[in-house]
Motif scaffolding. Structure first.
Motif, PDB file in Angstrom:
ATOM      1  N   MET A 178      32.273  65.336   1.524  1.00  0.00           N
ATOM      2  CA  MET A 178      32.132  63.903   1.784  1.00  0.00           C
ATOM      3  C   MET A 178      31.284  63.645   3.025  1.00  0.00           C
ATOM      4  SD  MET A 178      33.874  61.796  -0.355  1.00  0.00           S
ATOM      5  CE  MET A 178      34.456  60.426   0.637  1.00  0.00           C
ATOM      6  N   VAL A 179      31.522  64.429   4.071  1.00  0.00           N
ATOM      7  CA  VAL A 179      30.787  64.223   5.323  1.00  0.00           C
ATOM      8  C   VAL A 179      29.351  64.710   5.203  1.00  0.00           C
ATOM      9  CG1 VAL A 179      30.673  64.910   7.756  1.00  0.00           C
ATOM     10  CG2 VAL A 179      32.872  64.267   6.747  1.00  0.00           C
ATOM     11  N   HIS A 180      29.142  65.792   4.473  1.00  0.00           N
ATOM     12  CA  HIS A 180      27.797  66.363   4.373  1.00  0.00           C
ATOM     13  C   HIS A 180      26.815  65.408   3.704  1.00  0.00           C
ATOM     14  CE1 HIS A 180      24.997  69.786   4.397  1.00  0.00           C
ATOM     15  NE2 HIS A 180      24.560  69.302   3.243  1.00  0.00           N
ATOM     16  N   GLN A 181      27.297  64.562   2.808  1.00  0.00           N
ATOM     17  CA  GLN A 181      26.412  63.697   2.019  1.00  0.00           C
ATOM     18  C   GLN A 181      26.198  62.311   2.607  1.00  0.00           C
ATOM     19  OE1 GLN A 181      24.527  64.582  -0.515  1.00  0.00           O
ATOM     20  NE2 GLN A 181      25.305  66.685  -0.407  1.00  0.00           N
ATOM     21  N   VAL A 182      26.669  62.060   3.836  1.00  0.00           N
ATOM     22  CA  VAL A 182      26.597  60.683   4.350  1.00  0.00           C
ATOM     23  C   VAL A 182      25.181  60.228   4.658  1.00  0.00           C
ATOM     24  CG1 VAL A 182      28.930  60.809   5.285  1.00  0.00           C
ATOM     25  CG2 VAL A 182      26.983  61.379   6.763  1.00  0.00           C
ATOM     26  N   GLY A 183      24.262  61.148   4.907  1.00  0.00           N
ATOM     27  CA  GLY A 183      22.900  60.760   5.231  1.00  0.00           C
ATOM     28  C   GLY A 183      22.704  60.477   6.705  1.00  0.00           C
ATOM     29  N   HIS A 184      21.436  60.347   7.116  1.00  0.00           N
ATOM     30  CA  HIS A 184      21.131  60.230   8.537  1.00  0.00           C
ATOM     31  C   HIS A 184      21.608  58.918   9.141  1.00  0.00           C
ATOM     32  CE1 HIS A 184      17.835  58.187   6.523  1.00  0.00           C
ATOM     33  NE2 HIS A 184      17.442  57.665   7.666  1.00  0.00           N
ATOM     34  N   ASN A 185      21.778  57.876   8.321  1.00  0.00           N
ATOM     35  CA  ASN A 185      22.297  56.603   8.824  1.00  0.00           C
ATOM     36  C   ASN A 185      23.784  56.420   8.539  1.00  0.00           C
ATOM     37  OD1 ASN A 185      20.026  55.490  10.074  1.00  0.00           O
ATOM     38  ND2 ASN A 185      19.192  54.825   8.108  1.00  0.00           N
ATOM     39  N   ARG A 186      24.422  57.466   8.042  1.00  0.00           N
ATOM     40  CA  ARG A 186      25.858  57.435   7.748  1.00  0.00           C
ATOM     41  C   ARG A 186      26.215  56.281   6.821  1.00  0.00           C
ATOM     42  NH1 ARG A 186      29.040  59.238  13.298  1.00  0.00           N
ATOM     43  NH2 ARG A 186      28.078  61.310  13.468  1.00  0.00           N
ATOM     44  N   ASP A 187      25.490  56.173   5.716  1.00  0.00           N
ATOM     45  CA  ASP A 187      25.713  55.086   4.760  1.00  0.00           C
ATOM     46  C   ASP A 187      25.559  55.562   3.310  1.00  0.00           C
ATOM     47  OD1 ASP A 187      23.013  55.583   4.644  1.00  0.00           O
ATOM     48  OD2 ASP A 187      22.383  53.620   5.395  1.00  0.00           O
ATOM     49  N   TYR A 188      25.681  56.862   3.105  1.00  0.00           N
ATOM     50  CA  TYR A 188      25.515  57.468   1.780  1.00  0.00           C
ATOM     51  C   TYR A 188      24.166  57.126   1.148  1.00  0.00           C
ATOM     52  CZ  TYR A 188      30.178  59.413   1.955  1.00  0.00           C
ATOM     53  OH  TYR A 188      31.290  60.144   2.313  1.00  0.00           O
ATOM     54  N   GLN A 189      23.140  57.309   1.961  1.00  0.00           N
ATOM     55  CA  GLN A 189      21.766  57.276   1.474  1.00  0.00           C
ATOM     56  C   GLN A 189      21.044  58.503   2.031  1.00  0.00           C
ATOM     57  OE1 GLN A 189      20.232  52.861   0.867  1.00  0.00           O
ATOM     58  NE2 GLN A 189      20.944  53.100   2.972  1.00  0.00           N
ATOM     59  N   PRO A 190      21.478  59.712   1.638  1.00  0.00           N
ATOM     60  CA  PRO A 190      20.851  60.922   2.186  1.00  0.00           C
ATOM     61  C   PRO A 190      19.413  61.050   1.722  1.00  0.00           C
ATOM     62  CG  PRO A 190      22.329  61.484   0.382  1.00  0.00           C
ATOM     63  CD  PRO A 190      22.538  60.032   0.662  1.00  0.00           C
ATOM     64  N   ARG A 191      18.552  61.539   2.594  1.00  0.00           N
ATOM     65  CA  ARG A 191      17.120  61.585   2.300  1.00  0.00           C
ATOM     66  C   ARG A 191      16.803  62.417   1.068  1.00  0.00           C
ATOM     67  NH1 ARG A 191      15.497  62.101   8.678  1.00  0.00           N
ATOM     68  NH2 ARG A 191      15.240  59.868   9.052  1.00  0.00           N
ATOM     69  N   ASN A 192      17.596  63.456   0.789  1.00  0.00           N
ATOM     70  CA  ASN A 192      17.327  64.297  -0.374  1.00  0.00           C
ATOM     71  C   ASN A 192      17.493  63.542  -1.684  1.00  0.00           C
ATOM     72  OD1 ASN A 192      16.777  66.464   1.214  1.00  0.00           O
ATOM     73  ND2 ASN A 192      18.716  67.519   0.875  1.00  0.00           N
ATOM     74  N   PHE A 193      18.230  62.433  -1.662  1.00  0.00           N
ATOM     75  CA  PHE A 193      18.522  61.719  -2.895  1.00  0.00           C
ATOM     76  C   PHE A 193      18.120  60.252  -2.860  1.00  0.00           C
ATOM     77  CE2 PHE A 193      21.543  65.251  -2.598  1.00  0.00           C
ATOM     78  CZ  PHE A 193      21.291  65.893  -3.804  1.00  0.00           C
ATOM     79  N   THR A 194      17.662  59.747  -1.728  1.00  0.00           N
ATOM     80  CA  THR A 194      17.375  58.323  -1.620  1.00  0.00           C
ATOM     81  C   THR A 194      16.235  57.885  -2.531  1.00  0.00           C
ATOM     82  OG1 THR A 194      18.137  58.395   0.665  1.00  0.00           O
ATOM     83  CG2 THR A 194      16.906  56.460   0.004  1.00  0.00           C
ATOM     84  N   ALA A 195      15.274  58.758  -2.770  1.00  0.00           N
ATOM     85  CA  ALA A 195      14.140  58.372  -3.617  1.00  0.00           C
ATOM     86  C   ALA A 195      14.560  58.108  -5.055  1.00  0.00           C
ATOM     87  CB  ALA A 195      13.065  59.456  -3.582  1.00  0.00           C
ATOM     88  N   SER A 196      15.729  58.591  -5.452  1.00  0.00           N
ATOM     89  CA  SER A 196      16.221  58.343  -6.804  1.00  0.00           C
ATOM     90  C   SER A 196      17.526  57.559  -6.768  1.00  0.00           C
ATOM     91  CB  SER A 196      16.431  59.671  -7.552  1.00  0.00           C
ATOM     92  OG  SER A 196      17.343  60.499  -6.858  1.00  0.00           O
ATOM     93  N   LEU A 197      17.709  56.764  -5.713  1.00  0.00           N
ATOM     94  CA  LEU A 197      18.999  56.131  -5.465  1.00  0.00           C
ATOM     95  C   LEU A 197      19.201  54.876  -6.292  1.00  0.00           C
ATOM     96  CD1 LEU A 197      21.512  56.362  -3.543  1.00  0.00           C
ATOM     97  CD2 LEU A 197      20.365  54.677  -2.103  1.00  0.00           C
ATOM     98  N   GLY A 198      20.355  54.803  -6.940  1.00  0.00           N
ATOM     99  CA  GLY A 198      20.807  53.581  -7.568  1.00  0.00           C
ATOM    100  C   GLY A 198      21.917  52.967  -6.726  1.00  0.00           C
ATOM    101  N   ASN A 199      22.065  51.649  -6.781  1.00  0.00           N
ATOM    102  CA  ASN A 199      23.158  51.016  -6.066  1.00  0.00           C
ATOM    103  C   ASN A 199      24.511  51.539  -6.533  1.00  0.00           C
ATOM    104  OD1 ASN A 199      22.166  48.947  -4.108  1.00  0.00           O
ATOM    105  ND2 ASN A 199      21.082  48.174  -5.906  1.00  0.00           N
ATOM    106  N   ASP A 200      24.607  51.870  -7.816  1.00  0.00           N
ATOM    107  CA  ASP A 200      25.865  52.416  -8.323  1.00  0.00           C
ATOM    108  C   ASP A 200      26.114  53.826  -7.808  1.00  0.00           C
ATOM    109  OD1 ASP A 200      23.642  53.203  -9.818  1.00  0.00           O
ATOM    110  OD2 ASP A 200      24.743  53.365 -11.696  1.00  0.00           O
TER     111      ASP A 200
END
Length: 470
Positions: free
Chosen positions: A108-130
């Motif tokens: 859970m903590v590893h995936q929070v992303g650099h802004n701590r909002d569950y938008q990690p850079r590895n996955f943000t380019a394919s991010l859905g709101n869901d």
């Protein structure tokens, strides 16, 4: 990590030596007649599900199941890892087995992303709101169940849920098309950005309803009300039948409603409405919860057994996403019985009947206890028929079994009833929501299977039963 099997599990090699393999495998090894049997069955199911997870191994990424498929790394998308985290949080809450707490907290903590909002850079380019929403709901669940808090220097569960909500409440995610509502995708370049659907807005509604109850801040209620009114206004919630539809396209002002009904769409709204009723005691939220629960049970639990209507009628038609929905519905219905006691006697018998069917078909694989997706048949169907390795199928059955312990578990806590998770009123306020991304294909995106299914379904026409009355 797993040096031995749970007690009571007989290795397949011993069964072979004893010459009893065929007869032993003709019957499910799981029994759920008593709470002790439920705990033991859940323990074995949790052990087997964890075998699909590689995030606790050296060199692997914590928090995610093997994938994504388009990279040839596995069958699963980023958001499904977040859903699995939530399943294990509930497992701990219901059984009090702490075996996986460290693994889940780490993921859970590893995936929070650099802004701590569950938008990690590895996955943000394919991010859905869901996608982001599912991680946010798992963080919210951790706060509500008093799942062990991360170390002080790490983001806290409540703050993470607030961050997800805040990024989704941002005006940039709610435009004038279709008179409001969030789009499915976050980056403008994503396929599906022109689609506004129920699940994206449902996650936002659900998290907001739960934050309102947990914090006592009525601003969350106002946003949840607004989201419900939008879903109702665009007719994603049928005004007569209370079926919940999937979505529509902005170029058609969301009037081209795709009437595919997925079980998690109606269940996520039902649970959110239950939280709002429990907090506000407003009759309208009770009425809405009851209407959605009635429709959910009638459509998705024929003969008392979970059934995914859009795809289960023919084996091999369900996507990797759809193959996980039964578990969420079981878990969310269970919580509804705690929040709205009036529905307890309606829901709990169905959850038991469905769980009994779920474990009955878990007779596959070399172990003789692998679970499939098609519960109603009573016979094991190999997950390979739907082109997956079976993590979603295993997660569904674990969720169904663990949820049977809901009566002996504490209801979701709040700040005033024992909640320990620390919040952050500024969480998510400084997220750089719209960076520039390169276009990606549909298959690159978590949830890609559903839109492919919807396109195909649209060509074939809407199922006749969906347009009938109650």
């Amino acid at each position: 990590m797993f040096s031995s099997l749970p007690s009571g599990v007989v290795p397949a090699t011993l069964l072979l030596l004893a010459g009893v393999l065929p007869s032993a495998y003709s019957q499910s090894p799981y029994s759920i007649n008593t709470d002790d049997e439920i705990r033991q069955s859940a323990r074995t199911l949790a052990y087997d599900l964890m075998l699909f997870y590689e995030g606790n191994q050296t060199g692997q990424i914590p928090g995610i199941l093997p994938g994504p498929p388009d990279d040839g790394l596995g069958d699963y998308y980023w958001w499904q890892g977040g859903a699995m985290m939530g399943t294990y949080i509930d497992y701990w809450h219901y059984t009090r087995d702490t075996s996986y707490n460290h693994v889940i907290q780490q993921g859970m903590v590893h995936q929070v992303g650099h802004n701590r909002d569950y938008q990690p850079r590895n996955f943000t380019a394919s991010l859905g709101n869901d996608d982001q929403g599912f991680w946010g709901m798992s963080a919210m669940l951790a706060a509500e169940t008093r799942f062990p808090d991360p170390p002080e220097d790490q983001p806290q569960w409540l703050a993470l849920a607030q961050a997800v909500w805040a990024t989704q409440a941002s005006p940039e995610r709610h435009d004038e098309y279709c008179n409001g509502g969030m789009r499915w995708q976050v980056p403008l370049s994503n396929n599906g950005y022109n689609y506004k659907n129920t699940i994206a807005n449902g996650c936002f509604f659900n998290i907001g309803a739960r934050l309102a109850r947990y914090t006592g801040n009525d601003t969350y209620v106002e946003y949840a009300e607004r989201t419900w009114d939008w879903l109702w206004g665009v007719n994603y919630i049928d005004h007569e039948t209370w079926r919940v539809y999937d979505g529509g396209h902005v170029q058609h002002n969301c009037t081209d409603v795709n009437k595919a009904t997925f079980s998690y769409n109606i269940a996520i709204l039902m649970q959110g409405a239950a939280f709002l009723y429990n907090y506000t005691e407003d009759q309208k939220w009770l009425d809405r919860t009851e209407k959605l629960a009635e429709r959910c049970l009638r459509d998705f639990f024929p003969d008392g057994v979970a059934y995914e209507v859009p795809c289960e009628h023919r084996q091999g038609q369900c996507t990797a996403d759809m193959l996980t929905f039964k578990g969420y519905v079981h878990r969310w219905l269970a919580v509804v019985t705690q929040l709205v006691p009036q529905l307890r006697e309606t829901i709990l018998p169905v959850l038991r009947t469905s769980a009994e069917a779920a474990v009955r078909q878990c007779t596959g694989g070399e172990s003789g206890r692998v679970c499939g997706f098609y519960w109603a048949s009573g016979e094991f169907v190999d997950p390979a028929v739907d082109s997956t390795t079976g993590a979603g199928e295993a997660m569904n059955v674990l969720a169904a079994v663990e949820s049977l312990l809901v009566d002996s578990a504490a209801p979701p806590v709040t700040n005033s009833t024992g909640g320990t998770s620390r919040g952050d009123p500024n969480a998510g306020q400084n997220s750089d929501i719209y960076r520039t991304y390169s276009p990606i294909t549909t298959a690159d995106r978590a949830g890609a299977g559903i839109i492919t299914f919807l396109i195909l379904a649209g060509g074939l026409g809407t199922w006749g039963w969906m347009s009938t009355g109650s």
